[in-house]
Design a protein around this motif. Structure first.
Motif, PDB file in Angstrom:
ATOM      1  N   ALA A 543       0.821  -1.122   0.201  1.00  0.00           N
ATOM      2  CA  ALA A 543       0.094  -0.129   0.062  1.00  0.00           C
ATOM      3  C   ALA A 543       0.970   1.273  -0.024  1.00  0.00           C
ATOM      4  CB  ALA A 543      -0.890  -0.021   1.399  1.00  0.00           C
ATOM      5  N   SER A 544       2.125   1.235   0.715  1.00  0.00           N
ATOM      6  CA  SER A 544       3.010   2.429   0.521  1.00  0.00           C
ATOM      7  C   SER A 544       3.284   2.656  -0.834  1.00  0.00           C
ATOM      8  CB  SER A 544       4.028   2.218   1.478  1.00  0.00           C
ATOM      9  OG  SER A 544       4.856   0.998   1.058  1.00  0.00           O
ATOM     10  N   HIS A 545       3.247   1.893  -1.661  1.00  0.00           N
ATOM     11  CA  HIS A 545       3.837   2.003  -3.170  1.00  0.00           C
ATOM     12  C   HIS A 545       2.577   3.098  -3.884  1.00  0.00           C
ATOM     13  CE1 HIS A 545       6.008   1.472  -6.680  1.00  0.00           C
ATOM     14  NE2 HIS A 545       4.999   1.224  -7.383  1.00  0.00           N
ATOM     15  N   TYR A 546       1.504   2.818  -3.199  1.00  0.00           N
ATOM     16  CA  TYR A 546       0.508   3.861  -4.127  1.00  0.00           C
ATOM     17  C   TYR A 546      -0.365   4.614  -3.128  1.00  0.00           C
ATOM     18  CZ  TYR A 546      -2.409  -0.452  -2.828  1.00  0.00           C
ATOM     19  OH  TYR A 546      -2.917  -1.585  -2.148  1.00  0.00           O
ATOM     20  N   VAL A 547       0.229   5.083  -1.962  1.00  0.00           N
ATOM     21  CA  VAL A 547      -0.561   5.412  -0.916  1.00  0.00           C
ATOM     22  C   VAL A 547      -1.028   7.048  -1.560  1.00  0.00           C
ATOM     23  CG1 VAL A 547       1.507   6.659   0.310  1.00  0.00           C
ATOM     24  CG2 VAL A 547      -0.552   6.325   1.443  1.00  0.00           C
ATOM     25  N   LYS A 548      -0.283   7.674  -2.375  1.00  0.00           N
ATOM     26  CA  LYS A 548      -0.693   8.970  -2.850  1.00  0.00           C
ATOM     27  C   LYS A 548      -1.900   8.908  -3.882  1.00  0.00           C
ATOM     28  CE  LYS A 548       2.036  12.328  -2.672  1.00  0.00           C
ATOM     29  NZ  LYS A 548       3.057  13.264  -2.963  1.00  0.00           N
ATOM     30  N   ASP A 549      -2.216   7.640  -4.316  1.00  0.00           N
ATOM     31  CA  ASP A 549      -2.893   7.646  -5.477  1.00  0.00           C
ATOM     32  C   ASP A 549      -4.310   8.108  -5.087  1.00  0.00           C
ATOM     33  OD1 ASP A 549      -4.122   6.062  -8.072  1.00  0.00           O
ATOM     34  OD2 ASP A 549      -5.459   5.432  -6.431  1.00  0.00           O
ATOM     35  N   GLY A 550      -5.221   8.791  -5.937  1.00  0.00           N
ATOM     36  CA  GLY A 550      -6.573   9.287  -5.643  1.00  0.00           C
ATOM     37  C   GLY A 550      -6.664  10.761  -5.982  1.00  0.00           C
ATOM     38  N   CYS A 551      -7.829  11.551  -5.631  1.00  0.00           N
ATOM     39  CA  CYS A 551      -8.075  12.662  -6.224  1.00  0.00           C
ATOM     40  C   CYS A 551      -8.187  13.849  -5.215  1.00  0.00           C
ATOM     41  CB  CYS A 551      -9.352  12.795  -7.096  1.00  0.00           C
ATOM     42  SG  CYS A 551      -9.167  11.617  -8.574  1.00  0.00           S
ATOM     43  N   ASN A 552      -7.293  14.985  -5.538  1.00  0.00           N
ATOM     44  CA  ASN A 552      -7.504  16.173  -4.319  1.00  0.00           C
ATOM     45  C   ASN A 552      -8.387  17.036  -5.238  1.00  0.00           C
ATOM     46  OD1 ASN A 552      -5.048  14.644  -4.010  1.00  0.00           O
ATOM     47  ND2 ASN A 552      -4.886  16.145  -2.183  1.00  0.00           N
ATOM     48  N   ILE A 553      -9.528  17.437  -4.503  1.00  0.00           N
ATOM     49  CA  ILE A 553     -10.529  18.464  -5.102  1.00  0.00           C
ATOM     50  C   ILE A 553     -10.723  19.791  -4.115  1.00  0.00           C
ATOM     51  CG2 ILE A 553     -12.788  18.646  -6.010  1.00  0.00           C
ATOM     52  CD1 ILE A 553     -10.857  16.570  -7.567  1.00  0.00           C
ATOM     53  N   LEU A 554     -10.735  20.837  -4.799  1.00  0.00           N
ATOM     54  CA  LEU A 554     -11.415  22.063  -3.948  1.00  0.00           C
ATOM     55  C   LEU A 554     -12.523  21.718  -3.702  1.00  0.00           C
ATOM     56  CD1 LEU A 554     -10.520  24.771  -2.919  1.00  0.00           C
ATOM     57  CD2 LEU A 554     -11.105  25.911  -4.991  1.00  0.00           C
ATOM     58  N   ALA A 555     -12.975  21.887  -2.457  1.00  0.00           N
ATOM     59  CA  ALA A 555     -14.370  21.816  -1.613  1.00  0.00           C
ATOM     60  C   ALA A 555     -15.308  22.703  -2.483  1.00  0.00           C
ATOM     61  CB  ALA A 555     -14.205  21.737  -0.234  1.00  0.00           C
ATOM     62  N   ASN A 556     -14.900  23.955  -2.701  1.00  0.00           N
ATOM     63  CA  ASN A 556     -15.875  25.108  -3.187  1.00  0.00           C
ATOM     64  C   ASN A 556     -16.401  24.802  -4.519  1.00  0.00           C
ATOM     65  OD1 ASN A 556     -16.208  26.758  -1.145  1.00  0.00           O
ATOM     66  ND2 ASN A 556     -14.314  28.011  -1.680  1.00  0.00           N
ATOM     67  N   THR A 557     -15.751  23.578  -5.300  1.00  0.00           N
ATOM     68  CA  THR A 557     -16.109  23.132  -6.501  1.00  0.00           C
ATOM     69  C   THR A 557     -17.336  22.381  -6.683  1.00  0.00           C
ATOM     70  OG1 THR A 557     -14.519  21.364  -6.907  1.00  0.00           O
ATOM     71  CG2 THR A 557     -13.773  23.747  -7.431  1.00  0.00           C
ATOM     72  N   MET A 558     -17.568  21.705  -5.511  1.00  0.00           N
ATOM     73  CA  MET A 558     -18.766  20.844  -5.343  1.00  0.00           C
ATOM     74  C   MET A 558     -20.047  21.481  -5.729  1.00  0.00           C
ATOM     75  SD  MET A 558     -17.659  18.895  -1.750  1.00  0.00           S
ATOM     76  CE  MET A 558     -18.890  17.570  -1.859  1.00  0.00           C
ATOM     77  N   PRO A 559     -20.952  20.757  -5.909  1.00  0.00           N
ATOM     78  CA  PRO A 559     -22.318  21.383  -6.382  1.00  0.00           C
ATOM     79  C   PRO A 559     -22.724  22.229  -5.105  1.00  0.00           C
ATOM     80  CG  PRO A 559     -22.456  19.285  -7.179  1.00  0.00           C
ATOM     81  CD  PRO A 559     -21.210  19.138  -6.320  1.00  0.00           C
ATOM     82  N   GLY A 560     -22.984  23.571  -5.251  1.00  0.00           N
ATOM     83  CA  GLY A 560     -23.509  24.139  -4.191  1.00  0.00           C
ATOM     84  C   GLY A 560     -22.474  24.996  -3.456  1.00  0.00           C
ATOM     85  N   GLY A 561     -21.142  24.901  -3.931  1.00  0.00           N
ATOM     86  CA  GLY A 561     -20.061  25.521  -3.452  1.00  0.00           C
ATOM     87  C   GLY A 561     -20.052  26.962  -3.886  1.00  0.00           C
ATOM     88  N   SER A 562     -19.029  27.845  -3.381  1.00  0.00           N
ATOM     89  CA  SER A 562     -19.084  29.287  -3.652  1.00  0.00           C
ATOM     90  C   SER A 562     -18.216  29.903  -4.715  1.00  0.00           C
ATOM     91  CB  SER A 562     -18.464  30.007  -2.346  1.00  0.00           C
ATOM     92  OG  SER A 562     -17.159  29.623  -1.914  1.00  0.00           O
ATOM     93  N   LEU A 563     -17.587  28.764  -5.579  1.00  0.00           N
ATOM     94  CA  LEU A 563     -16.556  29.295  -6.625  1.00  0.00           C
ATOM     95  C   LEU A 563     -17.526  29.214  -7.846  1.00  0.00           C
ATOM     96  CD1 LEU A 563     -13.649  29.849  -7.183  1.00  0.00           C
ATOM     97  CD2 LEU A 563     -13.273  27.554  -7.702  1.00  0.00           C
ATOM     98  N   ASP A 564     -17.787  30.571  -8.290  1.00  0.00           N
ATOM     99  CA  ASP A 564     -18.567  30.699  -9.199  1.00  0.00           C
ATOM    100  C   ASP A 564     -18.106  30.336 -10.627  1.00  0.00           C
ATOM    101  OD1 ASP A 564     -20.686  31.929 -10.603  1.00  0.00           O
ATOM    102  OD2 ASP A 564     -19.684  33.940 -11.132  1.00  0.00           O
ATOM    103  N   LEU A 565     -18.862  29.691 -11.484  1.00  0.00           N
ATOM    104  CA  LEU A 565     -18.514  29.066 -12.965  1.00  0.00           C
ATOM    105  C   LEU A 565     -18.152  27.709 -12.464  1.00  0.00           C
ATOM    106  CD1 LEU A 565     -16.743  32.022 -14.644  1.00  0.00           C
ATOM    107  CD2 LEU A 565     -19.276  31.515 -14.482  1.00  0.00           C
ATOM    108  N   TYR A 566     -17.323  27.293 -11.449  1.00  0.00           N
ATOM    109  CA  TYR A 566     -16.882  26.081 -11.300  1.00  0.00           C
ATOM    110  C   TYR A 566     -17.614  25.450  -9.931  1.00  0.00           C
ATOM    111  CZ  TYR A 566     -13.689  27.912 -14.668  1.00  0.00           C
ATOM    112  OH  TYR A 566     -13.131  28.520 -15.749  1.00  0.00           O
TER     113      TYR A 566
END
Length: 663
Positions: A543-566
């Motif tokens: 698991a240590s070989h792929y521990v960084k696998d995944g996605c980092n997303i700015l929370a404001n881009t979720m539906p209903g977030g405050s980042l206009d257009l995104y």
């Protein structure tokens, strides 16, 4: 007998159970259509300084001249207004005195004397007061000339007042006593003592303006009393055609009805002196057309053919309408008009003020934009910080591309994929309540809808929440993922961070690309990033070989977030596309034939990312097809995102089978 019945019922039940077992269970999943899955095309304007700032100046340039024209037209109107509200109480009886309140606007620069008044009392007519007004017109008023009466503080727009009439009665029907009683005319519907209806009934008719305003008399000092000369002004033609359609001759006989209580001028001993002929009384028609504001003017007389000569005039007014009871005023107004109507500077002032404000705001916003551009206003999808693909990944993609050209393995690649998924909500202390459960549910829903046509679904295994300022800003990505990551290499872990920034030394595109700016006041420098599949990972990799696998997303881009257009969830869809092995549609940023782009055959060649949501774009005009501005792997704004291509769907399934399944 009872045993046979029981046996028959048992057989029927067995047959029914067998039939039920043969039927497939009915799915509650909505049909995979654009309407049911909420994938219908939509349009939303993208507001940027480039589009908004010119609008301020356009509105200002249009409105200010219009306001100037309106003010100029209003200044051409000539008029005199005389307030005679207190004539019955303050005007003398034996001489003329100055009227305290009046206004006059004429072309002539000659000064005029103030209007004067006096009153006379007719004792034989119940002490009726006649007010005589003297005024001067210094220059000729061109036809048409209008005479109005003006009232203030009189609320004809009150709901109960406006509804207090009977349309059928006004149209001439002899509406019965029982029908009128308790109808819209209450409280002035019927006289219960006499058992008769009021005609016309209701509050509007009862409050009819009943001052009698005579025609202006020209005062000629050389003329005798028997040679009175008047400026002819008629009471005909003052009502609209629609008013005349409302009021018709009545079928009542005058002994069947009573005049409204306030109509003392039309009654004698409580009954009509004669038929009021309301269908010919245009002054009554004008009154029944209620005003929308408490201060209003209504037309009383007019002369459409002859100019009003310069002279001194007198007007006699039988003063019956009491305005002091409700703190109102009444005036007579003699006025000309222009093609734009009477004197009303308000509209001109309003247009000039709005135009001026728009120009000033446009200038201020332009200066502010030039001095310190807004990072959100200029922000593009160019803040995806997914690293560029390595040689091993590109080699594997080339192999898969060759395999996809072979139909033999297409059946295996068409099999649907279910991906175990974990959402981790990482918040700073100050923003611990930013991400709501509704935002999480909406993000999962839009994720499912966007990948459905590609045969990929996401099975949410759980949601974890953590408050950690360091993790929320991605200051220690490895420690965070070591502590939080769930599942194996085939498990998707998405980290929604409230203050996401690129990891130290991270490659890829950060804020500042394609017109965006880096600003220390901006909490985040990226919208998101994901790891591409690693061909070196196998089923026995620790698991240590792929521990960084995944996605980092700015929370404001979720539906209903405050980042206009995104803030419609598009960033997560885009970044998870990278996790599934897709590259940008503009990969390589070149129209050259040597540029393989995203290595997918059905996405057109594209050399530049897309900003916002243009109607169409063609960055490689010599290559077939337009830029895929609606593709999830471009940099368009969220509202523009619509689809993955079939080739992208097949590539994601191929990469899943090659690099993630079973690992």
């Amino acid at each position: 007998m009872s045993q046979e019945v029981t046996r028959a019922e048992s057989i029927e039940e067995q047959e029914r159970a067998r039939e039920d077992s043969d039927k497939k269970p009915k799915s509650r999943r909505p049909a995979n259509t654009a309407f049911r899955q909420q994938r219908l095309k939509a349009w939303q304007p993208i507001l940027t300084p480039k589009s908004v700032l010119p609008l301020f100046f356009i509105v200002g340039v249009i409105f200010a001249p219009i306001g100037g024209v309106l003010l100029w037209a209003s200044s051409l109107v000539q008029e005199i207004s005389i307030d005679y509200s207190d004539c019955s109480s303050k005007a003398p009886t034996d001489s003329y005195a100055s009227v305290p309140h009046y206004s006059a606007t004429f072309k002539s620069s000659k000064s005029i004397s103030a209007p004067t008044w006096r009153k006379s009392i007719n004792e034989s007519d119940s002490g009726t007061v006649t007010c005589t007004l003297l005024f001067e017109v210094p220059n000729e008023l061109p036809a048409p000339v209008f005479m109005y009466y003006r009232l203030t503080n009189f609320y004809q727009n009150h709901r109960r007042y406006v509804q207090s009439l009977d349309l059928n009665q006004l149209k001439g029907d002899a509406v019965s006593y029982n029908t009128i009683k308790g109808g819209a005319c209450d409280p002035l519907a019927v006289n219960e003592t006499a058992k008769k209806v009021y005609y016309p009934c209701g509050l509007i008719a009862n409050s009819f303006f009943n001052d009698t305003i005579g025609m202006p008399r020209i005062l000629d000092p050389n003329a005798s009393e028997n040679e009175k000369q008047y400026y002819e002004m008629t009471t005909k033609g003052i009502a609209w055609d629609s008013d005349k359609e409302l009021i018709k001759g009545t079928k009542y006989k005058m002994d069947e009805v009573l005049p409204p209580p306030n109509w003392v001028w039309a009654s004698q001993d409580g009954v009509y002196k004669e038929d009021p002929n309301l269908h010919e009384n245009e002054a009554f028609m004008v009154w029944m057309r209620t005003a929308g504001l408490p201060s209003f003017s209504k037309l009383s007389r007019r002369n459409d053919t002859h100019a009003m000569p310069a002279a001194k005039y007198s007007i006699e007014i039988v003063d019956r309408f009491n305005v002091t009871e409700y703190d109102g005023t009444k005036s007579i107004l003699i006025s000309t008009r222009t093609v734009l109507g009477g004197k009303n500077p308000f509209m001109g002032i309003a247009y000039v003020v709005v135009g001026g404000i728009c120009v000033v705001l446009g200038a201020l916003f332009t200066i502010a934009h030039l001095v310190r551009p807004s990072p959100f206003a200029l922000q593009k999808r160019g803040t995806c910080a997914t690293e560029d693909p390595g040689a091993d990944f590109l080699h594997e993609v080339a192999r898969l591309q060759s395999d996809e050209a072979n139909p033999a393995g297409s059946q295996a690649r068409e099999a649907p994929i279910e991906i175990e998924t974990w959402f981790h909500i990482i918040s700073s202390k100050s923003e611990s309540t930013q991400v709501t459960d509704d935002m999480i549910n909406s993000q999962l829903s839009i994720l499912q809808q966007s990948y459905a046509d590609s045969g990929i679904s996401y099975q949410l295994q759980g949601v974890t929440r953590h408050v950690n300022d360091k993790w929320a800003s991605n200051a220690d990505d490895t420690a965070m993922k070591t502590a939080l990551r769930k599942g194996s290499y085939r498990t998707l872990n998405v980290y929604f961070q409230t203050n996401l920034k690129a990891s130290p030394g991270q490659a890829g595109r950060a804020l500042g690309y394609r017109g965006a700016v880096t600003n220390n006041d901006l909490a985040s420098s990226v919208l998101g990033f994901c790891t591409l599949p690693d061909p070196s990972v196998n089923a026995s990799s620790p698991a240590s070989h792929y521990v960084k696998d995944g996605c980092n997303i700015l929370a404001n881009t979720m539906p209903g977030g405050s980042l206009d257009l995104y803030n419609r969830g598009g960033t997560a869809i885009h970044e998870i596309g990278h996790w599934n092995g897709l590259l940008h549609t503009f990969q390589g940023e070149s129209c050259s034939a040597d540029n393989a782009g995203d290595h997918i055959s059905d996405t057109p060649q594209q050399s530049t990312p897309t900003d916002g949501c243009p109607e169409q774009k063609d960055s490689c005009p010599d290559s077939p097809g337009l830029d895929a501005v609606h593709n999830f792997m471009d940099y368009s704004s969220d509202v523009c995102y619509e689809r993955f291509t079939p080739g992208q769907g097949e590539r994601m399934r191929s990469i899943w089978m090659s690099m993630r399944e079973g690992k």
